[in-house]
Write an enzyme that holds these catalytic residues in place. Sequence first.
Site, mmCIF file in Angstrom:
data_model
loop_
_atom_site.group_PDB
_atom_site.id
_atom_site.type_symbol
_atom_site.label_atom_id
_atom_site.label_comp_id
_atom_site.label_asym_id
_atom_site.label_seq_id
_atom_site.Cartn_x
_atom_site.Cartn_y
_atom_site.Cartn_z
ATOM 1 N N ARG A 1 59.550 33.074 3.407
ATOM 2 C CA ARG A 1 58.736 33.879 2.504
ATOM 3 C C ARG A 1 58.915 35.376 2.792
ATOM 4 O O ARG A 1 58.624 36.224 1.962
ATOM 5 C CB ARG A 1 57.286 33.470 2.712
ATOM 6 C CG ARG A 1 56.336 34.078 1.764
ATOM 7 C CD ARG A 1 54.990 33.379 1.758
ATOM 8 N NE ARG A 1 54.276 33.780 0.576
ATOM 9 C CZ ARG A 1 53.488 34.824 0.511
ATOM 10 N NH1 ARG A 1 53.279 35.561 1.562
ATOM 11 N NH2 ARG A 1 52.895 35.150 -0.627
ATOM 12 N N CYS B 1 46.564 38.259 6.061
ATOM 13 C CA CYS B 1 47.767 39.074 5.870
ATOM 14 C C CYS B 1 47.749 40.343 6.697
ATOM 15 O O CYS B 1 46.718 41.000 6.792
ATOM 16 C CB CYS B 1 47.883 39.528 4.416
ATOM 17 S SG CYS B 1 48.011 38.193 3.275
HETATM 18 P P1 XMP Z 1 43.509 34.294 0.955
HETATM 19 O O1 XMP Z 1 42.826 35.635 0.960
HETATM 20 O O2 XMP Z 1 43.094 33.461 -0.202
HETATM 21 O O3 XMP Z 1 45.061 34.629 0.743
HETATM 22 O O4 XMP Z 1 43.350 33.603 2.255
HETATM 23 C C1 XMP Z 1 46.021 33.646 0.544
HETATM 24 C C2 XMP Z 1 47.326 34.287 0.107
HETATM 25 O O5 XMP Z 1 47.819 35.157 1.128
HETATM 26 C C3 XMP Z 1 49.248 35.213 1.056
HETATM 27 N N1 XMP Z 1 49.753 34.926 2.387
HETATM 28 C C4 XMP Z 1 50.148 35.864 3.259
HETATM 29 N N2 XMP Z 1 50.298 37.203 3.113
HETATM 30 N N3 XMP Z 1 51.006 37.365 5.350
HETATM 31 C C5 XMP Z 1 50.744 37.954 4.163
HETATM 32 O O6 XMP Z 1 50.880 39.178 4.053
HETATM 33 C C6 XMP Z 1 50.892 36.030 5.575
HETATM 34 O O7 XMP Z 1 51.134 35.534 6.670
HETATM 35 C C7 XMP Z 1 50.461 35.240 4.459
HETATM 36 N N4 XMP Z 1 50.283 33.912 4.293
HETATM 37 C C8 XMP Z 1 49.853 33.759 3.012
HETATM 38 C C9 XMP Z 1 49.683 34.220 0.026
HETATM 39 O O8 XMP Z 1 49.962 34.937 -1.152
HETATM 40 C C10 XMP Z 1 48.462 33.328 -0.112
HETATM 41 O O9 XMP Z 1 48.391 32.671 -1.365
#
Ligand code: XMP
Length: 498
Positions: A411, A315
């Site tokens: 999203r 993120c």
């Molecule tokens: P982890 O840390 O488990 O996080 O890899 C997965 C979660 O991150 C969110 N998510 C995103 N958040 N930009 C963001 O700010 C993105 O591109 C993105 N893609 C996923 C989402 O809540 C996921 O479950």
Amino acid sequence: TASQVFVKNPACVAYTYDDLIMMPGHIHFGVGDVDISSNFTRNIRLNAPFVSSPMDTVTEHQMAITMALQGGIGIIHSNLSIEEQAAEVRIVKKFKNGFILDPVCLGPESTAADVLKIKRQKGFSSFPITDNGKIGGRLMGIISNRDTAFIEDRKAKVKEFMTPREKLVVAKDGVSLQEANEILKTSKKGKLPVVNENDEIVALIARTDLQKNRDNPLASKDKVNKQLLVGAAIGTRPTDRDRAAALVEAGVNVIIIDSSQGDSVYQIEMVQYLKEKYPDVDIIAGNVVTPSQANRLIQAGADGLRVGMGIGSICTTQEVCAVGRAQASAVYHVAKFAKKFGVPIIADGGVKSTGHITKALCLGAGSVMMGSMVAGTDESPGEYFYQDGVRLKRYRGMGSVEAMDAGGDKRYVWDDMTTKVKVAQGVSGAVQDKGTLRRYIPYLMQGVGHGLQDAGIKSVAEAHEKLYSDKLRFEIRSPAAQKEGSVHGLHSYQKRLY
Ligand code: XMP
């Protein structure tokens, strides 16, 4: 205690998992006695409180099936057409222990090179051959190791070296697993295609699968049909109502409204609409990080809330948008608020270890959602590849330019595409191969069991009870203490998880 850390907090410091450490408790039970089952939504309880993220490099049917078999749940991502996403849900719902319902098939005109390529990518070596090269096509033969072992001409056609239909032992559609087992035993074959009355293949049964421990006592199943539970993500645009209808038709058990900032009129309207139209499907709203955001979505009717903003491994939301919250603070505050309404929360993102999962549960979460932790497994979408000698799989944020181009922008942009400029809120990368979830999830469960046992806590319910009666003790770790708490002072080391 948590209230000293988070509530009497005059400096307004926000904390995350690594800032905190739990004090040990008294152990009066074995690790096997620890009960980590917990509530995922108002109506769904999971034996393993693990959820795989709705991301296009994390959850499609294979991930969702394996998560559910192990006691967790997978949420099918929505970077798919409505039909494709509904089909993914249907595959999970139709899953039958031991039956491969989506075997990779080849056509008679495919070549030895095609076979070798799939073998290398997928790691298995038997394929049904059908007239159209797909499941559902008329069965023409099977290719197994025995057929390919001596092939020298990579251009040789499959039809020239396959074991043809007339030499195959098959089972009729409707066969039970027990009957299939008997057929495999007497025929001494490795694979058993299941065909319908038109000789079209509907499933494949593998002896190696039957030999594996296929008993999954913890599996997440619905009470009525005993089918595996599955969730799916949607957005908040008008077309997402059609998407929801197709998912419900396919048998989805829970719908997640996927947004990085869930406190919007668009999402409130969507929750109200879905709750009214599909009262039997649980609706998870989010993401949120404050009680006031949570309140609006709970009032709209949400059955669960996803908590986390800009803290995922891929993120960049906090960097790009200047908004978000450290995850331990977000989980604690939202969980404490939502508990009053009986709404469980899902601690979403930022989980890097079993210790983080234990901390999330002890801060009030009902379950944790993971992206990077379960990406790079045999069950995540995509193929393995090598880089600098390391076996990797792609993992990308749904807000990365690559994923947004494939549809993931819903999203991050909630109204109906009035914006022309796309601003990335995530990155695209790769994670290391972790092997199969069938071993990885039991490792996570055992790790969380050890954590709770060390803290003297016998169940997630007891953790929550102690948390809210101020009996759970946490301390903040200084930066030096955090360093001390991880591996240090070694010239080199090898880290194996289990
Ligand atoms: P982890 O840390 O488990 O996080 O890899 C997965 C979660 O991150 C969110 N998510 C995103 N958040 N930009 C963001 O700010 C993105 O591109 C993105 N893609 C996923 C989402 O809540 C996921 O479950």
